[in-house]
Motif scaffolding. Structure first.
Motif, PDB file in Angstrom:
ATOM      1  N   GLN A  33      67.546 -26.711  27.650  1.00 44.91           N
ATOM      2  CA  GLN A  33      67.360 -27.220  28.821  1.00 44.91           C
ATOM      3  C   GLN A  33      68.529 -26.722  29.678  1.00 44.91           C
ATOM      4  O   GLN A  33      68.187 -26.653  30.930  1.00 44.91           O
ATOM      5  N   SER A  34      69.738 -26.463  29.152  1.00 44.57           N
ATOM      6  CA  SER A  34      70.694 -26.068  29.854  1.00 44.57           C
ATOM      7  C   SER A  34      70.766 -24.662  30.311  1.00 44.57           C
ATOM      8  O   SER A  34      71.310 -24.224  31.391  1.00 44.57           O
ATOM      9  N   HIS A  35      69.722 -23.614  29.733  1.00 49.65           N
ATOM     10  CA  HIS A  35      69.534 -22.286  30.077  1.00 49.65           C
ATOM     11  C   HIS A  35      68.057 -22.036  30.531  1.00 49.65           C
ATOM     12  O   HIS A  35      67.846 -20.874  30.776  1.00 49.65           O
ATOM     13  N   ARG A  36      67.422 -22.907  30.572  1.00 49.85           N
ATOM     14  CA  ARG A  36      65.937 -22.813  30.998  1.00 49.85           C
ATOM     15  C   ARG A  36      65.848 -21.991  32.330  1.00 49.85           C
ATOM     16  O   ARG A  36      66.559 -22.040  33.340  1.00 49.85           O
ATOM     17  N   HIS A  37      64.952 -20.765  32.273  1.00 52.81           N
ATOM     18  CA  HIS A  37      64.568 -20.201  33.500  1.00 52.81           C
ATOM     19  C   HIS A  37      66.039 -19.368  33.854  1.00 52.81           C
ATOM     20  O   HIS A  37      65.899 -18.583  34.968  1.00 52.81           O
ATOM     21  N   THR A  38      66.919 -19.064  32.893  1.00 49.35           N
ATOM     22  CA  THR A  38      67.913 -18.003  33.232  1.00 49.35           C
ATOM     23  C   THR A  38      67.479 -16.784  32.272  1.00 49.35           C
ATOM     24  O   THR A  38      66.674 -17.062  31.309  1.00 49.35           O
ATOM     25  N   LEU A  39      68.380 -15.819  32.463  1.00 44.05           N
ATOM     26  CA  LEU A  39      68.116 -14.528  31.838  1.00 44.05           C
ATOM     27  C   LEU A  39      68.619 -14.646  30.297  1.00 44.05           C
ATOM     28  O   LEU A  39      67.652 -14.234  29.357  1.00 44.05           O
ATOM     29  N   VAL A  40      69.489 -15.463  29.944  1.00 36.26           N
ATOM     30  CA  VAL A  40      69.916 -15.801  28.592  1.00 36.26           C
ATOM     31  C   VAL A  40      68.979 -16.491  27.593  1.00 36.26           C
ATOM     32  O   VAL A  40      68.892 -16.525  26.597  1.00 36.26           O
ATOM     33  N   TRP A  41      67.960 -17.181  28.512  1.00 37.35           N
ATOM     34  CA  TRP A  41      67.207 -18.073  27.752  1.00 37.35           C
ATOM     35  C   TRP A  41      66.212 -17.301  26.933  1.00 37.35           C
ATOM     36  O   TRP A  41      65.691 -17.743  25.921  1.00 37.35           O
ATOM     37  N   TYR A  42      65.968 -15.958  27.582  1.00 38.26           N
ATOM     38  CA  TYR A  42      64.852 -15.204  26.757  1.00 38.26           C
ATOM     39  C   TYR A  42      65.873 -14.244  25.775  1.00 38.26           C
ATOM     40  O   TYR A  42      64.875 -13.345  25.353  1.00 38.26           O
ATOM     41  N   SER A  43      66.953 -14.196  25.588  1.00 36.60           N
ATOM     42  CA  SER A  43      67.638 -13.271  24.926  1.00 36.60           C
ATOM     43  C   SER A  43      67.625 -13.571  23.395  1.00 36.60           C
ATOM     44  O   SER A  43      68.370 -14.503  23.044  1.00 36.60           O
ATOM     45  N   SER A  44      67.271 -12.806  22.710  1.00 33.37           N
ATOM     46  CA  SER A  44      67.371 -13.147  20.988  1.00 33.37           C
ATOM     47  C   SER A  44      68.882 -13.076  20.587  1.00 33.37           C
ATOM     48  O   SER A  44      69.263 -13.752  19.704  1.00 33.37           O
ATOM     49  N   THR A  45      69.406 -11.985  21.381  1.00 28.41           N
ATOM     50  CA  THR A  45      70.995 -11.713  20.903  1.00 28.41           C
ATOM     51  C   THR A  45      71.791 -12.949  21.483  1.00 28.41           C
ATOM     52  O   THR A  45      72.746 -13.391  20.561  1.00 28.41           O
ATOM     53  N   TYR A  46      71.589 -13.576  22.428  1.00 28.16           N
ATOM     54  CA  TYR A  46      72.073 -14.646  22.986  1.00 28.16           C
ATOM     55  C   TYR A  46      72.072 -15.855  22.004  1.00 28.16           C
ATOM     56  O   TYR A  46      73.030 -16.477  21.503  1.00 28.16           O
ATOM     57  N   TRP A  47      70.988 -16.206  21.646  1.00 27.85           N
ATOM     58  CA  TRP A  47      70.604 -17.484  20.573  1.00 27.85           C
ATOM     59  C   TRP A  47      71.076 -17.038  19.376  1.00 27.85           C
ATOM     60  O   TRP A  47      71.585 -18.228  18.635  1.00 27.85           O
ATOM     61  N   THR A  48      71.118 -15.925  18.670  1.00 29.26           N
ATOM     62  CA  THR A  48      71.617 -15.510  17.619  1.00 29.26           C
ATOM     63  C   THR A  48      73.115 -15.913  17.282  1.00 29.26           C
ATOM     64  O   THR A  48      73.608 -16.531  16.561  1.00 29.26           O
TER      65      THR A  48
END
Length: 228
Positions: free
Chosen positions: A51-66
């Motif tokens: 919810q805090s990152h929805r609709h931002t670039l990092v929301w779609y980043s596998s590297t960021y979530w890893t």
């Protein structure tokens, strides 16, 4: 000049059920196991992150979530890649558009690694003249800067562009940028209910192949305007 038809990928051409499965089922389970948490607590933590990152670039980043959740998200997607599926009518529509001389672009928020994984599993890459990940552009499609940068990288006329996406926020931004012909998807995921047209702000496709007759009508109207 041939019209450009831009397609989103997940939830538009590909069944969003794969992404729902990865992010809402697999990741919470793996996160709970790695961090020795109850599944309910894991789901709550991840939901807050989402919810805090929805609709931002990092929301779609596998590297960021890893890095953020301590689970290799790309590896998780690779583990279940057999579940990646095209939506009904996807190949048929793309084939007919190419035969009719349309220029097709794939414009996705998926990061480059996830995009590559999807394209390795579903044979649609050859239909597209341009394939763009928001990771390359530096902005998510929800950001007006995405469209400005896309136009700088690959010039196109918004007045003559058709864009199909399953996310209203993205469509609103594309509309603000000036893209004239915008379409939503009524059932992005085969595992979820069909969204009712009256609840959606944009013209909506129940079946992807419906776009063919719509494009013919757009072309007819444009020709009538030119003749007049």
């Amino acid at each position: 000049m041939s019209k450009i038809v831009m397609f989103d990928m997940d939830g538009t051409l590909l069944d969003l059920s794969f992404d729902d499965f990865i992010w809402n089922e697999c990741l919470p389970e793996r996160h709970a196991k790695i961090h020795q948490l109850p599944l309910s607590e894991s789901k709550e933590k991840l939901y807050q992150f989402y919810q805090s990152h929805r609709h931002t670039l990092v929301w779609y980043s596998s590297t960021y979530w890893t890095k953020t959740v301590g689970v290799d998200v790309l590896k998780l997607q690779q583990e279940f890649q057999s579940k990646i599926q095209a939506r009904s009518g996807c190949i048929e529509l793309l084939q007919q558009l190419k035969e009719q001389g349309y220029i097709c672009w794939l414009v996705t928020n998926a990061d480059r690694a996830s995009l590559r994984l999807k394209l390795d599993n579903i044979a649609i890459e050859h239909f597209f003249d341009v394939i763009i990940s928001s990771e390359q552009v530096g902005y998510a499609k929800e950001d007006i800067n995405f469209w400005q940068e896309l136009q700088r990288l690959h010039p196109f006329n918004p007045d003559e562009t058709i864009f199909i996406d399953d996310t209203a926020t993205v469509l609103k931004t594309a509309e603000k940028f000036g893209i004239q012909h915008l379409f939503n998807i009524s059932q992005p995921s085969s595992l979820k209910d069909i969204k009712q047209h009256q609840d959606l702000e944009f013209k909506t496709l129940d079946r992807l192949t419906e776009l063919l007759s719509i494009l013919n009508e757009i072309d007819r109207k444009d020709n009538d305007v030119k003749i007049a």
